[in-house]
Design a protein around this motif. Structure first.
Motif, PDB file in Angstrom:
ATOM      1  N   ASP A  87       0.807  -1.225   0.000  1.00 31.09           N
ATOM      2  CA  ASP A  87       0.000   0.000   0.000  1.00 31.09           C
ATOM      3  C   ASP A  87       0.841   1.276   0.000  1.00 31.09           C
ATOM      4  N   TYR A  88       2.128   1.150   0.356  1.00 29.79           N
ATOM      5  CA  TYR A  88       2.996   2.316   0.476  1.00 29.79           C
ATOM      6  C   TYR A  88       4.372   1.979  -0.076  1.00 29.79           C
ATOM      7  N   THR A  89       5.184   2.993  -0.281  1.00 28.97           N
ATOM      8  CA  THR A  89       6.610   2.797  -0.542  1.00 28.97           C
ATOM      9  C   THR A  89       7.321   2.920   0.804  1.00 28.97           C
ATOM     10  N   TRP A  90       7.953   1.845   1.229  1.00 26.86           N
ATOM     11  CA  TRP A  90       8.470   1.733   2.595  1.00 26.86           C
ATOM     12  C   TRP A  90       9.990   1.853   2.670  1.00 26.86           C
ATOM     13  N   THR A  91      10.462   2.350   3.804  1.00 34.91           N
ATOM     14  CA  THR A  91      11.851   2.131   4.187  1.00 34.91           C
ATOM     15  C   THR A  91      11.960   0.698   4.698  1.00 34.91           C
TER      16      THR A  91
END
Length: 256
Positions: free
Chosen positions: A103-107
């Motif tokens: 759902d997101y671009t993550w670290t």
């Protein structure tokens, strides 16, 4: 002549407003979205200022990136809309990656966490089965809500309600409105140690998970800058130092 100068200054001001000029020296800023009622990750300190482990990490990160840090409290159940609209650049606040990977671009994950059941210290509850037909509270649109929902046996045997934040949930627990609160272990442990020791955590955990920093899907550029900075902070001991200041030990996981 004065009228011309005044007109020129007005035009420059309008251009600056339209272009979204920043007060920071290089015109760059990063707006961090967080729940201001989520100690020790992000909350309002005794001095009325925003503080917390995640906020300290973000401050150091922004400093190293030469960016202005804007701290933006948000309603947790509106976090996706805030990110999508561009009101915030990232969600950095004990944000669980598990179940949200796509759902997101993550670290990379920087801390481990679990969802646990908090009860009154003097209650008779020892395990989740003891809470049959009892009232349980979780934060709306939280990992705790998802963990309870995913555990079909547990969710069917208890009465589940939602709250806007965990401060209110723990107040409801103390007053007897509910019998237990399901929440992040890191947050629960900090609250019991520093705020109110009239609670305890049951031994059986509902789920294990990891914290990461979530950016709008596709924003790899900013994610990569933050990721690299966090790795540098881990290597030079800064992340360890900040963790020890908040938790008494280094509980971070990034780069390990």
């Amino acid at each position: 002549m004065k009228r011309k100068i005044s007109l020129l200054m007005t035009m420059l001001l309008l251009i600056c407003m339209i272009a979204g000029c920043s007060d920071s020296k290089d015109g760059k800023k990063i707006t961090l979205g967080f729940d201001q009622n989520f100690p020790p990750m992000g909350f309002i300190g005794d001095d009325g200022e925003f503080t917390g482990f995640d906020i300290d990490l973000a401050k150091e990160t922004a400093k190293r990136l030469d960016m202005e840090l804007v701290l933006q409290p948000i309603d947790w159940d509106s976090k996706d809309a805030e990110l999508e609209s561009g009101s915030i650049d990232c969600i950095w606040n004990g944000f669980t990656m598990s179940g949200r990977e796509d759902d997101y671009t993550w670290t990379d994950a920087y801390m481990d966490n679990s969802q646990v059941i908090v009860v009154k210290k003097d209650s008779s509850y020892q395990k989740r089965e003891d809470l049959k037909d009892k009232n349980i509270e979780v934060q709306k649109d939280s990992s705790a809500e998802k963990a309870v929902s995913a555990d079909k046996d547990f969710s069917r045997m208890v009465n589940v309600s939602t709250t806007s934040d965990y401060n209110k949930g723990l107040m409801d627990l103390e007053s007897g409105v509910v019998d237990a609160v399901v929440m992040d272990e890191i947050v629960a442990g900090y609250y019991i140690e520093h705020e109110n020791n009239n609670f305890r955590i049951l031994d059986d955990k509902l789920s294990s998970e990891e914290y990461g920093i979530g950016f709008k899907k596709g924003n790899e550029e900013l994610r990569d800058k933050v990721q690299k900075t966090l790795e540098d902070m881990q290597k030079d001991g800064t992340m360890k130092k900040i963790s020890e200041e908040w938790f008494g030990r280094d509980i971070t996981t990034i780069g390990k």
